[in-house]
Each structure stands twice: as structure tokens, then as C-alpha cells.
Enzyme design. Structure first.
Site, short mmCIF file in Angstrom:
data_model
loop_
_atom_site.label_atom_id
_atom_site.label_comp_id
_atom_site.label_asym_id
_atom_site.label_seq_id
_atom_site.Cartn_x
_atom_site.Cartn_y
_atom_site.Cartn_z
N CYS A 94 0.81 -1.21 0.00
CA CYS A 94 0.00 0.00 0.00
C CYS A 94 0.85 1.26 0.00
O CYS A 94 0.30 2.36 -0.08
CB CYS A 94 -0.95 0.01 1.19
SG CYS A 94 -0.12 0.04 2.80
N GLU A 130 -6.73 0.84 -6.98
CA GLU A 130 -5.53 0.09 -6.62
C GLU A 130 -5.42 -1.18 -7.46
O GLU A 130 -6.33 -2.02 -7.46
CB GLU A 130 -5.55 -0.26 -5.13
CG GLU A 130 -4.26 -0.87 -4.64
CD GLU A 130 -4.26 -1.08 -3.13
OE1 GLU A 130 -3.40 -0.51 -2.44
OE2 GLU A 130 -5.14 -1.83 -2.65
#
Length: 505
Positions: A285, A386
Site C-alpha cells: 500500500c 488500486e
């Protein structure tokens, strides 16, 4: 050859699951199934919570000195086994050896931080707050904590972000290890009891589906939930667990952007971006999947990025020469490749395509090579969502203000980065960016364990982040004690409405 079926751990004992559902764990470099882990039953998850609940009173009442000494010893156990854990992490996930070693080191660093708990847990106190009254605030543990773990950091997240501060502050914990990558965490738990010498039940471990994990959100014995994973699941955990009176920290998705200005040291910036965008095969992340680059240097930057990316050696995760290992599974490889095609379909220019890469001798591995998509416009999902793979998208902008606006328009705000030699723009960026962790000429602005991992917006739900002082506060609650001792003059006096804590002169 039969594949080993792993057990789950309750009260320091490894037990056979009664489930009829088993999840494969693969060597990401070969595609071979190397183990199976149980989808533990509801009753087995409840037994892990019960063990943690029963272990809590004795563990929480151990002195700070005793718990600190055990954490010092535990830190040395992890160091002694770092090579073994590095290879195991690389094999089950696909990180190259350098990245896998860093994963383990990032479990050790918070353990060292936890060794300072006698200072970090100090409260506040004042004598004679009013005449004859003293008040002190202490930090005390919560009870049982549930840790729900993602697949991408098998050592760092359960054994760095969760366990050290949770147990050092006096709590007990149940880990839900990631079913795709549980082996590193399981091995560390074996060492925790065999060589760490911790009391039974302080840390327990299960593997299960979301259905069984729902118990953590509602069981009254669980006082806090710490989670790392997707935003949709994080929102659900936050809403349900907090509605049941639990403390929650939910670290979620990201789409970190880097702004490259025309005055940047382009060679250094590109090197940092290569590391941050393709390290861990993009499965973190704090990767940099989006580069917002000033138009005046965009062509030069993209050419340099492509040249450097093509030189990365893609290969077996545990080959010391490998710079970019595989992704975690066949399903994840398909997801990443589907995203690349979606970017093309949305109108992005494919500069470098990593979908068809083959590693000789490892033809069944889950490899995706470095991929670059240029001219990504606002509204293209490939630039906003993402992907979690080694895919870099390029957004071109005229100037600093346009770049910052594009970055801040993203719903995620884990990290943000600027590459510039201008102190003026660096300061303005630091002040105005929505990113919770900010890098100035730093591609991966992850702080050390002494500071919080401080994502914002849809990247985090909760009030207290992992690590740093936030982490200590998350795992403890305040207890404020007011004391008064009677003497000859006060013994027989009538007690006022406010018990003497309100005093006027």
C-alpha cells in the site's frame, strides 16, 4: 508427494482442524502447492478467543519490567532466525530476498520499539490538585485484541504492526493469518512459544474465511480489532466492530501519487520510483503506482523510466539476483493483467507490457513484468483504483498546482511524494497534500516504528494509527484515579457534593 496440512494454534498448542475446507499455499515462483491451511470452523475461532480471554488476567498483571525483558529476548530470537524467515517469506509470497528480509526486519523494529513500553506507558500525576486530593492517570490494557492480516507482509504486519505493542502493553491477541501466505507467521508463532518462552494463550492463530472472522467483530470478549486489507472490507469491519463497542483501526487501500517537477534530479528520482513502484511487485500500500509528471520533462522521464524498468531482472523470488519476483497467485496475476488491458481499453498508451513475461525454469510461476501506461487521464479507473501489481501509470500536468489538485482528488491518501529541488514547492506540497505519509525526494515515505503509519481518507478508518505513540494509545485505555486520605481535621467533616475536588479561594 502429499501436501502438508497445517494446524491452527490455540493456547500454545497446534491443533488439527475439523474443517472440510482447505486453502492451498503456493510457491509463487513455481506455482507448486507447498501446503494447505484450514478454513477454521466457527467453534475453532471461538476457542482461540476463549484462550486469549483466559490468558489475559495473568499476562496483563505481569510487571512492565517482566514483559519488557521478554520482548528483549524475543527480539533476539527473531534476529537469530532472520535467514530462515526471509526464505520462507520469499517462497510463499514472491518477494525477492532483499524485500523479504526487509519484511522480517520490519517485524523486529516494532519489537524494539515495544521494549520502551515502561516509558511509553507512563501516565500523568499531580499531588494536591485540591487540598488533600491527588490525581493520577494510568494507561492499562484493553483485553483481547483481534488482528486480521493481509497476504502481502507475512512477517511485518502480524508480528510488527500488531503483536509487539499489543502484548507489551498487556493484551492478548488472536491473529487471523492470511490463508494465501500464512507459513511465515505460523513459523514465527512456533518460535514465540518454543524459544521466546511466552505464556500459553498470549498469541493465538487461526486461518479462516471472512464468514468465521465476523465473530471478531461481535464477540464481547474482543475489545479491539486491528485490520489491514481492502477498503470495502475495512469499512465493514469499522462500522460493525465499532457499533459493538470495540476500538478499531483499519488500514486500507491506496493509490499513492508522486509529483515529479521539472527541476527534479531526474536520475535520482527515477531510481527511487523504480524501487517504490516495482518493489514487492507493487503489492504494497506504499508503492508508487501513479507518477504525475510535469509536461516539460514527461517524454524524457518516461523514456528513462522504461529503460531502467527493462533492466530489472524478473525471476525466482529466492534467487539472489532477482529484482522483481512474482505476484502471490495465479488469480492475482490474472487480476493485474486484466487491469493492464482495462487501461489500454480506457485509452492509455502502453509503453511497456509485462503480461507475457516467461522466466526460464519457472514457467508456471506467477510473473508479471514491469508495465508502464502513459497519458492516463482523469476518470480512467486504472489511474484511480488500486491494481496491486508492478504497473505504473503516468499522468501529465502543466504545473505544480494542477499536479497537486489531481493527487488530492483521489479518494485514497496513504502516502504522497514530490520530487523537486525547490524548497518552496516542497514546503507547499508538505502543507497542502492530503497524503498521510509524505515523501520529499523519498519514494517510500514509510516512517520507522517510532512514528505512526498515518494514512488518511479512504486509506484508514479509526482514530489511532498503528505504531508510534498512536499504537500505544490504541492498545490501552486511560484510568484516572483520585485519592484522598483522612486526617484529624477532615475525618469527621461532612462530604460536599463534589467530594472536595472543587475548590475556590
Amino acid at each position: 508427494m502429499a501436501v502438508e496440512r497445517k494446524k491452527y494454534c490455540v493456547n500454545g498448542e497446534w491443533l488439527e482442524s475439523k474443517t472440510d475446507k482447505w486453502n492451498p499455499v503456493t510457491d509463487s515462483s513455481t506455482g507448486e502447492i507447498i501446503a494447505e491451511v484450514p478454513c477454521c470452523t466457527k467453534e475453532e475461532v471461538e476457542s482461540a478467543i476463549a484462550a486469549a480471554y483466559e490468558a489475559f488476567p495473568a499476562w496483563s498483571q505481569k510487571s512492565l519490567s517482566a514483559r519488557t525483558q521478554m520482548m528483549f529476548k524475543w527480539r533476539n530470537v527473531l534476529l537469530a532466525h532472520i535467514d530462515e524467515l526471509t526464505v520462507l517469506c520469499a517462497k510463499e509470497l514472491g518477494k525477492n530476498l532483499d524485500e523479504a528480509r526487509g519484511d522480517v526486519l520490519k517485524a523486529i523494529e516494532p519489537t524494539e520499539h515495544a521494549c520502551s513500553l515502561p516509558t511509553l506507558m507512563q501516565g500523568d500525576a499531580s499531588l494536591q490538585v485540591t487540598t488533600g486530593f491527588d490525581t493520577a492517570t494510568y494507561r492499562v490494557p484493553l483485553g483481547v485484541v483481534a488482528g486480521i492480516v493481509p497476504f502481502n507482509f507475512p512477517a511485518m504486519i502480524p508480528w510488527g504492526w500488531m503483536v509487539p505493542l499489543a502484548i507489551a502493553t498487556g493484551n492478548t491477541i488472536v491473529l487471523k493469518a492470511a490463508s494465501q501466505t500464512p507459513l511465515t507467521s505460523m513459523r514465527i508463532l512456533e518460535l514465540f512459544y518454543e524459544e521466546g518462552g511466552f505464556p500459553k494463550g498470549v498469541v493465538n492463530l487461526v486461518t479462516c474465511s471472512r464468514h468465521e472472522a465476523e465473530i471478531f467483530l461481535t464477540d464481547p470478549r474482543v475489545k479491539a480489532v486491528t485490520f489491514v486489507g481492502t477498503t470495502g472490507v475495512g469499512k465493514h469491519i469499522y462500522s460493525v466492530a465499532s457499533a459493538n463497542g470495540k476500538r478499531v483501526q483499519a488500514q486500507c487501500e491506496a493509490k499513492n501519487h508522486a509529483l515529479v517537477l521539472e527541476d527534479a534530479d531526474l536520475e535520482s528520482a527515477t531510481n527511487a520510483i523504480i524501487n517504490s513502484t516495482y518493489g514487492c511487485a507493487g503489492m504494497r500500500c506504499m508503492a508508487l503506482p501513479v507518477i504525475v509528471v510535469q509536461e516539460s520533462i514527461a517524454d524524457q522521464f518516461v523514456a528513462m523510466l522504461k529503460e531502467k524498468a527493462m533492466k530489472l531482472k524478473v525471476g525466482c523470488a529466492y534467487d539472489p539476483e532477482t529484482k522483481l519476483g512474482p505476484v502471490v497467485s495465479a488469480a492475482h496475476k490474472k487480476s493485474v493483467c486484466d487491469w493492464i488491458q482495462k487501461g489500454i481499453d480506457e485509452g492509455a498508451e502502453l509503453v511497456l507490457d509485462g503480461r507475457d513475461i516467461v522466466v526460464p525454469g519457472y514457467e508456471n510461476g506467477f510473473f508479471v513484468g514491469p508495465t508502464i501506461l502513459d497519458h492516463v487521464k482523469p476518470g480512467m479507473s486504472v489511474g484511480d483504483r488500486e491494481i496491486f501489481g508492478p504497473v505504473t501509470v503516468i499522468k501529465r500536468v502543466k504545473d505544480f498546482d494542477e499536479g497537486l489538485a489531481i493527487m488530492n482528488a483521489n479518494p485514497f491518501a496513504n502516502g504522497s511524494v514530490i520530487f523537486t529541488q525547490s524548497g518552496f514547492y516542497a514546503r507547499k506540497f508538505e502543507f497542502l497534500t492530503d497524503g498521510g505519509m509524505v515523501g520529499i525526494n523519498v519514494g517510500i515515505p514509510v516512517p520507522t516504528a517510532y512514528f505512526p503509519f498515518s494514512g488518511n481518507k479512504d486509506s484508514f478508518f479509526g482514530d489511532l494509527h498503528v505504531l508510534g505513540k498512536d499504537g500505544v494509545r490504541f492498545y490501552t485505555r486511560a484510568k484516572t484515579v483520585t485519592k484522598h486520605w483522612y486526617d484529624e481535621t477532615s475525618r469527621h467533616k461532612n462530604v460536599s457534593t463534589w467530594e472536595g475536588t472543587v475548590e475556590r479561594v
